[in-house]
Write an enzyme that holds these catalytic residues in place. Structure first.
Site, short mmCIF file in Angstrom:
data_model
loop_
_atom_site.label_atom_id
_atom_site.label_comp_id
_atom_site.label_asym_id
_atom_site.label_seq_id
_atom_site.Cartn_x
_atom_site.Cartn_y
_atom_site.Cartn_z
N TRP A 104 0.83 -1.21 0.00
CA TRP A 104 0.00 0.00 0.00
C TRP A 104 0.86 1.25 0.00
CZ3 TRP A 104 -4.59 -1.09 -1.54
CH2 TRP A 104 -5.18 -2.31 -1.20
N ASP A 172 -1.38 6.61 6.54
CA ASP A 172 -2.42 5.66 6.17
C ASP A 172 -2.52 4.66 7.33
OD1 ASP A 172 -4.02 3.64 5.20
OD2 ASP A 172 -2.85 3.27 3.37
N LYS A 196 -11.75 -2.49 7.95
CA LYS A 196 -10.91 -3.31 8.83
C LYS A 196 -11.35 -3.13 10.28
CE LYS A 196 -8.08 -3.49 5.03
NZ LYS A 196 -7.17 -2.76 4.16
C1 PLP Z 1 -6.96 -2.18 3.03
C2 PLP Z 1 -6.01 -1.08 2.87
C3 PLP Z 1 -6.25 -0.06 1.93
C4 PLP Z 1 -7.48 -0.21 1.06
O1 PLP Z 1 -7.56 0.54 -0.05
P1 PLP Z 1 -8.85 0.47 -0.99
O2 PLP Z 1 -8.48 1.36 -2.10
O3 PLP Z 1 -9.98 0.99 -0.16
O4 PLP Z 1 -9.08 -0.95 -1.39
C5 PLP Z 1 -5.35 0.99 1.87
N1 PLP Z 1 -4.26 1.03 2.68
C6 PLP Z 1 -4.01 0.06 3.60
C7 PLP Z 1 -2.83 0.15 4.49
C8 PLP Z 1 -4.88 -1.01 3.70
O5 PLP Z 1 -4.65 -1.99 4.60
#
Ligand code: PLP
Length: 359
Positions: A104, A172, A196
């Protein structure tokens, strides 16, 4: 078909507490005795205004935020935040600092490059993200902002603390918000998707310092502009009412338990599973000890052919969601706040049974 509920270790959309699901179901049929379904109330009416207000107050209370912060509920999930952060705060000729600690975090970097320059201040990509990079000692003072991911959902690493920085810090927190006591106020902005620890997918929580709103560098359509969302009190268009209401139910649940008690449980849950992985001859955790996540526990089978077998073995025992992310494979058990010690004990019992059968 079965009425039996599964023990659900899915990474997100993730398990929610049974009592929250019950309250959410009741609200779908008849919200608080109003004779209306929560799915059919107006987004600009009094009922929803009260939900919004209480949810924002609870976020502030749980994160110990003062009135310098605005709380927003937005659409578009994590990836819209990956886009909006640079859209709002990174000018074409400026540079933003990013920590590259996983999937991410990396995606956030790629999105920022559409709008300006990115300095990767630290990365553990070469280690396949099995550990955290070292937090940068020197952070250039000219950066527009700095972005990092508190918990790396896919690789299973987690920062222990939120450092203080000179440049605006944006985090994030999608996969570990409300899981432990943190210095939330070290962030000038943080965000987390709902699916989550917060509730049902559809809404994204954003906490942003008022001061940040004066740093918006582009003319943007309102839906992409943080200041416009603040001005509209999160009702710029039709809000994801059900997702925000489910979030409110989870926020009440979190407040009642307290974050301190939740953290204690999360530590115990993670220890139980890591200890079993360590003890059990069939499994290994390849993540650096000091960087391991309490939320997402990644591990592998010592014999490749056991990977599929163990997943099926778990399914037969009513345990689901332990497959690793498609980019990593093997196993990942996500131990978000709604997962109980008992749930984890079922998983460790299955691991022990598996060991006695296949070792
Ligand atoms: C689950 C998650 C996301 C999710 O992003 P979407 O675009 O809503 O699917 C983003 N950042 C982190 C750290 C996550 O765990």
């Amino acid at each position: 078909m079965s009425n039996k509920l599964k023990i659900n270790f899915n990474p997100g959309p993730a398990a929610l507490p049974q009592e929250v699901l019950q309250q959410a179901s009741d609200a779908i049929l008849n919200y608080n005795g109003t004779g209306l379904s929560i799915l059919s109330i107006p987004h600009r009416g009094k009922l929803f205004a009260a939900i919004l207000e209480e949810s924002k107050q609870l976020v502030k209370e749980l994160c110990r935020l003062d009135d310098n912060y605005e709380i927003l509920w937005m659409h578009g999930g994590g990836r819209l935040q990956f886009s909006m952060v640079p859209m709002n705060f990174l000018a074409e000729n400026d540079t933003a600092g990013y920590i590259d600690s996983g999937y991410w975090a990396h995606d956030a970097i790629e999105y920022a490059k559409y709008y300006g320059h990115v300095a990767v201040l630290a990365s553990s990509e070469e280690k396949n993200y099995t550990e955290l990079p070292v937090w940068p000692a020197d952070i250039p003072s000219g950066l527009a902002y700095m972005h990092f991911t508190t918990n790396n959902t896919i690789y299973g690493t987690q920062w222990k603390t939120i450092p203080q920085t000179e440049v605006p810090l944006i985090a994030d927190m999608s996969s570990d918000i409300f899981s432990r006591e943190m210095n939330y106020t070290h962030c000038d902005m943080f965000y987390a998707v709902a699916q989550k620890n917060i509730g049902a997918v559809g809404a994204t929580l954003v906490a942003i310092k008022k001061e940040m709103l004066s740093r918006i560098i582009r003319v943007l359509p309102p839906m992409l502009n943080y200041a416009a969302h603040v001005k509209a009190n999160s009702v710029l268009n039709t809000s994801p009412i059900f997702s925000i209401y489910t979030a409110l139910l989870m926020l009440r649940w979190t407040k009642q338990k307290t974050i301190a008690a939740i953290e204690k449980e999360n530590i115990a849950k993670a220890k139980l599973l890591y200890d079993e992985i360590h003890r059990n001859d069939l499994f290994t955790c390849n993540i650096k000890h000091t960087d391991r996540s309490m939320m997402n526990i990644c591990f592998t089978a010592n014999q490749k052919e056991h990977e599929r077998t163990f997943i099926d073995f778990c399914e037969e025992r009513n345990i689901t969601g332990i497959e690793g992310h498609r980019s990593v494979g093997a196993f990942r058990a996500s131990l978000y706040n709604a997962i109980t010690i008992k749930d984890v004990e079922c998983l460790t019992a299955a691991m022990q049974e598996f060991e006695s059968k296949y070792n």
